[in-house]
Design an enzyme around this catalytic site. Structure first.
Site, PDB file in Angstrom:
ATOM      1  N   ARG A  42     -51.343  68.321 -50.926  1.00  0.00           N
ATOM      2  CA  ARG A  42     -51.190  67.158 -50.054  1.00  0.00           C
ATOM      3  C   ARG A  42     -52.524  66.697 -49.460  1.00  0.00           C
ATOM      4  O   ARG A  42     -52.629  65.597 -48.930  1.00  0.00           O
ATOM      5  CB  ARG A  42     -50.217  67.473 -48.923  1.00  0.00           C
ATOM      6  CG  ARG A  42     -50.658  68.588 -47.983  1.00  0.00           C
ATOM      7  CD  ARG A  42     -49.566  68.936 -46.986  1.00  0.00           C
ATOM      8  NE  ARG A  42     -49.921  70.071 -46.150  1.00  0.00           N
ATOM      9  CZ  ARG A  42     -49.089  70.665 -45.302  1.00  0.00           C
ATOM     10  NH1 ARG A  42     -47.851  70.226 -45.198  1.00  0.00           N
ATOM     11  NH2 ARG A  42     -49.470  71.696 -44.575  1.00  0.00           N
ATOM     12  N   SER A 143     -47.955  87.788 -51.126  1.00  0.00           N
ATOM     13  CA  SER A 143     -48.663  88.386 -49.987  1.00  0.00           C
ATOM     14  C   SER A 143     -48.078  89.747 -49.647  1.00  0.00           C
ATOM     15  O   SER A 143     -46.874  89.981 -49.777  1.00  0.00           O
ATOM     16  CB  SER A 143     -48.537  87.478 -48.761  1.00  0.00           C
ATOM     17  OG  SER A 143     -48.981  88.141 -47.591  1.00  0.00           O
ATOM     18  N   TYR A 156     -42.834  83.022 -42.899  1.00  0.00           N
ATOM     19  CA  TYR A 156     -43.769  83.361 -43.966  1.00  0.00           C
ATOM     20  C   TYR A 156     -43.343  84.647 -44.672  1.00  0.00           C
ATOM     21  O   TYR A 156     -43.377  84.734 -45.897  1.00  0.00           O
ATOM     22  CB  TYR A 156     -45.166  83.522 -43.370  1.00  0.00           C
ATOM     23  CG  TYR A 156     -46.258  83.783 -44.374  1.00  0.00           C
ATOM     24  CD1 TYR A 156     -46.724  82.774 -45.209  1.00  0.00           C
ATOM     25  CD2 TYR A 156     -46.851  85.046 -44.463  1.00  0.00           C
ATOM     26  CE1 TYR A 156     -47.747  83.012 -46.119  1.00  0.00           C
ATOM     27  CE2 TYR A 156     -47.879  85.293 -45.364  1.00  0.00           C
ATOM     28  CZ  TYR A 156     -48.322  84.274 -46.199  1.00  0.00           C
ATOM     29  OH  TYR A 156     -49.331  84.508 -47.095  1.00  0.00           O
ATOM     30  N   THR A 191     -60.777  84.178 -46.625  1.00  0.00           N
ATOM     31  CA  THR A 191     -60.722  82.768 -46.984  1.00  0.00           C
ATOM     32  C   THR A 191     -61.200  81.917 -45.796  1.00  0.00           C
ATOM     33  O   THR A 191     -61.319  82.410 -44.669  1.00  0.00           O
ATOM     34  CB  THR A 191     -59.281  82.367 -47.325  1.00  0.00           C
ATOM     35  OG1 THR A 191     -58.464  82.557 -46.152  1.00  0.00           O
ATOM     36  CG2 THR A 191     -58.728  83.213 -48.463  1.00  0.00           C
TER      37      THR A 191
END
Length: 265
Positions: A42, A143, A156, A191
């Site tokens: 997006r 994850s 999550y 990250t």
């Protein structure tokens, strides 16, 4: 090693993150191997990434879209196929640890699921007819939170648990079509998003050192290039008989004895 990815059309969702993010690193490594990276995200940042690749003579495409919207995702896949006529692999890479916990609203919890697991279903669903034609494969980025929990992030955690469930389900579903489905599970990787989080903490450097020390192998976080290199290997023909697997790229974080931390660090 030649991974034989040249001219393979690889769709990567969540691939317009900041420079150095997992998705962006995967895109660069695909380009290095001669594949055709197609970015679905997006964030308009993807236009710049594709422009950079094209200036180097590398074929690439960015489709800006809402990955949680079924119609938008269907149209994104159509645009990719209109240009290239095929899809050889899908890498579902969307992941935002958004902190939707037990105190969050129903809407916040559902939004977390839509982003972190429903988007995987949508991209795979609409790409599937073309994966059947190419006998391509699917790679989901998962994850450790799905296995270890974390606290304060029910959405999550539930989504990433779902990602692992879908990985195995799709492996079973798609054997008849010669399509492989696997997942990479990551733990601590530095990250840009991770760095942004560290910067919000008053004692960020102390927290960062503690996290590094909790990783058994070399006492450091996994580099995004290490994740990307593993991803490329798994989607390549070099992994042609690997399906339904969870590949941990985590420096031993999930499985190795915690006693190693004191002994080695």
């Amino acid at each position: 090693m030649d991974l034989r990815l040249k001219d393979k059309v690889v769709v990567v969702s969540g691939s317009a993150g900041k420079e150095g993010s997992i998705g962006e690193t995967i895109i660069k490594r695909l380009a290095d191997e001669g594949a055709i990276p197609t970015l679905v995200d997006r964030n308009s940042r993807g236009f710049g990434y594709v422009e950079e690749l094209q200036k180097k003579g590398i074929d690439a495409l960015f489709v800006q879209t809402d990955v949680t919207n079924p119609e938008a995702m269907e149209n994104a896949v159509k645009k990719i196929v209109e240009k290239y006529g095929r899809i050889d692999a899908v890498i579902n890479n969307v992941g935002v640890n958004d902190g939707a916990g037990l105190e969050s609203s129903y809407e916040e919890f559902m939004n977390s699921l839509k982003l972190n697991v429903v988007s995987y279903f949508l991209l795979t669903k609409y790409a599937l007819p073309y994966l059947k034609e190419s006998k391509g494969n699917i790679l989901n980025i998962g994850s450790k939170v799905a296995l270890t929990g974390q606290g304060g992030t029910s959405g999550y955690a539930a989504a990433k648990g779902g990602v692992l469930g879908l990985t195995r389900e799709w492996a079973v579903d798609l054997i008849q079509f010669g399509i492989r489905s696997n997942a990479i599970i990551i733990a601590e990787s530095y990250t840009p998003a991770y760095e942004d989080w560290i910067k919000t903490l008053a004692d960020g450097e102390t927290v960062l050192k503690k996290i590094n020390k909790s990783i058994p192998f070399e006492g450091r976080m996994t580099q995004t290039k290490e994740i990307a290199d593993t991803a490329l290997f798994i989607i390549s023909d070099c992994s042609s008989h690997t399906t339904g697997q969870f590949v941990f790229v985590d420096g031993g974080y999930v499985h190795l004895d915690r006693a190693l931390i004191n002994d080695l660090n």
